[in-house]
Motif scaffolding. Sequence first.
Motif, mmCIF file in Angstrom:
data_model
loop_
_atom_site.group_PDB
_atom_site.id
_atom_site.type_symbol
_atom_site.label_atom_id
_atom_site.label_comp_id
_atom_site.label_asym_id
_atom_site.label_seq_id
_atom_site.Cartn_x
_atom_site.Cartn_y
_atom_site.Cartn_z
ATOM 1 N N ARG A 152 0.865 -1.178 0.000
ATOM 2 C CA ARG A 152 0.000 0.000 0.000
ATOM 3 C C ARG A 152 0.903 1.230 0.000
ATOM 4 O O ARG A 152 1.714 1.426 0.899
ATOM 5 C CB ARG A 152 -0.916 0.006 1.224
ATOM 6 C CG ARG A 152 -1.960 1.133 1.188
ATOM 7 C CD ARG A 152 -2.953 0.998 2.313
ATOM 8 N NE ARG A 152 -3.733 -0.211 2.232
ATOM 9 C CZ ARG A 152 -4.813 -0.378 1.456
ATOM 10 N NH1 ARG A 152 -5.208 0.623 0.676
ATOM 11 N NH2 ARG A 152 -5.460 -1.516 1.454
ATOM 12 N N THR B 208 1.697 5.405 -2.119
ATOM 13 C CA THR B 208 1.239 6.511 -2.952
ATOM 14 C C THR B 208 1.981 6.467 -4.275
ATOM 15 O O THR B 208 3.208 6.467 -4.306
ATOM 16 C CB THR B 208 1.483 7.858 -2.258
ATOM 17 O OG1 THR B 208 0.708 7.902 -1.053
ATOM 18 C CG2 THR B 208 1.066 9.011 -3.157
ATOM 19 N N ARG C 218 -2.001 9.086 -6.717
ATOM 20 C CA ARG C 218 -2.979 8.197 -6.073
ATOM 21 C C ARG C 218 -2.405 7.816 -4.718
ATOM 22 O O ARG C 218 -1.355 7.186 -4.625
ATOM 23 C CB ARG C 218 -3.232 6.948 -6.915
ATOM 24 C CG ARG C 218 -3.907 7.240 -8.236
ATOM 25 C CD ARG C 218 -5.387 7.483 -8.054
ATOM 26 N NE ARG C 218 -6.076 6.260 -7.660
ATOM 27 C CZ ARG C 218 -7.286 6.228 -7.122
ATOM 28 N NH1 ARG C 218 -7.922 7.353 -6.868
ATOM 29 N NH2 ARG C 218 -7.845 5.078 -6.809
ATOM 30 N N VAL D 285 -2.875 3.387 -2.117
ATOM 31 C CA VAL D 285 -3.542 2.366 -2.930
ATOM 32 C C VAL D 285 -2.698 1.093 -2.933
ATOM 33 O O VAL D 285 -1.496 1.124 -2.688
ATOM 34 C CB VAL D 285 -3.762 2.870 -4.376
ATOM 35 C CG1 VAL D 285 -4.753 4.022 -4.398
ATOM 36 C CG2 VAL D 285 -2.432 3.276 -5.020
ATOM 37 N N THR E 130 -0.650 -1.760 -4.617
ATOM 38 C CA THR E 130 0.139 -1.808 -5.841
ATOM 39 C C THR E 130 0.912 -3.117 -5.922
ATOM 40 O O THR E 130 1.237 -3.725 -4.896
ATOM 41 C CB THR E 130 1.142 -0.638 -5.917
ATOM 42 O OG1 THR E 130 2.196 -0.849 -4.975
ATOM 43 C CG2 THR E 130 0.473 0.695 -5.652
ATOM 44 N N GLU F 82 -1.431 0.293 -9.774
ATOM 45 C CA GLU F 82 -2.500 0.241 -8.780
ATOM 46 C C GLU F 82 -3.453 -0.900 -9.133
ATOM 47 O O GLU F 82 -3.864 -1.044 -10.290
ATOM 48 C CB GLU F 82 -3.251 1.572 -8.774
ATOM 49 C CG GLU F 82 -4.494 1.592 -7.916
ATOM 50 C CD GLU F 82 -5.335 2.833 -8.166
ATOM 51 O OE1 GLU F 82 -6.426 2.924 -7.553
ATOM 52 O OE2 GLU F 82 -4.929 3.697 -8.966
ATOM 53 N N SER G 13 -6.896 -3.454 -7.681
ATOM 54 C CA SER G 13 -7.970 -3.721 -6.724
ATOM 55 C C SER G 13 -8.681 -4.979 -7.175
ATOM 56 O O SER G 13 -8.825 -5.234 -8.373
ATOM 57 C CB SER G 13 -8.944 -2.540 -6.644
ATOM 58 O OG SER G 13 -9.529 -2.283 -7.916
#
Length: 376
Positions: free
Chosen positions: A65, A67, A315, A318, A320, A360, A362
Amino acid sequence: MSAAESIPTSTNWRRRRRVRATLGGVAALITLVAAGAATLGLGGRGGDEPQSTRTGPAAAAPVSRQTLVKTVTVAGELGYGPAVPLASTATGTVTWLPQVGAEVRRGGALLRADEKPIVLLYGLLPMYRPLTEGTTGSDVRQFERNLTALGYRGITVDEKFSAATTLAVKRWQKDLALPVTGVVERERVIYAPKAVRIARQLVRLGASAAGDLLTYTGSTRMVLVSAGAGEVGWAVKGTKVTVALPTGGSVAGTVSVVGAPAAGGSVGDGQQPADPERPGTGSATVEVTIAIADQKALGALGATPVDVRYVAKERRAVLTVPVDALLALAEGGYGVEVTGPAGARIVAVQAGMFADGRVEVSGEGLAEGMTVGVPQ
């Protein structure tokens, strides 16, 4: 042995060929059996060592996690800014000029006319009239503020040229070896917002002291970026940037001024074509000024091309993975191979922003700290 015995008969030759064939077949069979036994762990050479079975990818990387930041580089020019002509209203003859590159600060001489100094003071309002006792106005306040900054005390900085101001002016004139009159002549002072750096001498010694005699810039180095109107959305006053120097280092910068859009020209008008590898080159329509707070970090650099990096997209916090961890799924989209003690499994993911070799991601069941397969 007779000659007849040394030459095999056709029958003997056929028998020997069958033996050789049989022995060759046996050898091949033995090889196959040994290989099968090794595969099944039934013995044979190396049978005492467990055989490695690949249960996952060749290498793994953590799901992190972080930026992600995407930067864009544009072309810039380090220098002292545009040169401004210095206009003198003095009478007489030019008897001294500062050298190109010299820095003149508040109270210093910009030139000499008939061996009398014309002095630089700081301010935005030009010297448009002589100042004497009883004069009032914002130009008086500006002049008194400069006298105070130069160390002349006993005056009140306001819009009235008082008797105390007259006494301070006389001390100032004496220090400059000027006639001590208490009156500030219009031609004696030239205002600039701050210290200046001499860019060019426009006349020679012996020329008339009236007119444009020099050009000057500010004394602080800055970066100018020329950009097209369509690519200047990043340039907002206060935006932080990084300036990459030709010496290999970098320095922090801040957008200080964004010019008004100007009509761009074509290559035929003398404009350079855009370089696709360096955004910001080519026909310029907007000029962006970037201030450099740490002037010492620039070393001895003068006018030179530099690269300016700004954050185009960001971002925060997030999940990654390395870009190489992405798998193209047969049914479409992307996935990653999640590895663990129980083996490996494919998890479908949605890919977001790409930056610095990571992407990134999800997906259902995907969490920070998991490991994903990547090729070696």
